[in-house]
Write a protein that holds these residues in place. Structure first.
Motif: not given
Length: 71
Positions: A22-34
Motif C-alpha cells: 500500500r505504501l509503495i502504491d501510494d508513493m508511486k501514485g504521486v506525480t514526480l513532475n509536480d
C-alpha cells in the motif's frame, strides 16, 4: 533490512503505512513532475528501498515522524 534516513521515514509518514504494498502504491501514485527535485529524488530512493525489502522486514520498521519520537 534497508536503513532509512530520518527524511525517508518522515516522508513515509505522509502515506498509508498499513502495508509495504500500500505504501509503495501510494508513493508511486504521486506525480514526480509536480514536486521539488530533492523531494522527487527522496521519493524515488525511498520507493526503491521499499521494493528491495520483504514484507516481514517492513513489519519490523517503526515508522513515526521524527518530531514525535522521545529522546
Amino acid at each position: 533490512m534497508k536503513n532509512f534516513t530520518v527524511e525517508e521515514i518522515n516522508l513515509m509518514c505522509c502515506f498509508n503505512t498499513s502495508s509495504r504494498k500500500r505504501l509503495i502504491d501510494d508513493m508511486k501514485g504521486v506525480t514526480l513532475n509536480d514536486m521539488d527535485g530533492e523531494i522527487a529524488e527522496l521519493m524515488y530512493k525511498t520507493v526503491q528501498k521499499l521494493e528491495a525489502m520483504t514484507d516481514a522486514e517492513f513489519e519490523e520498521l517503526y515508522i513515526m515522524p521524527d518530531g514525535m519520537v522521545d529522546d
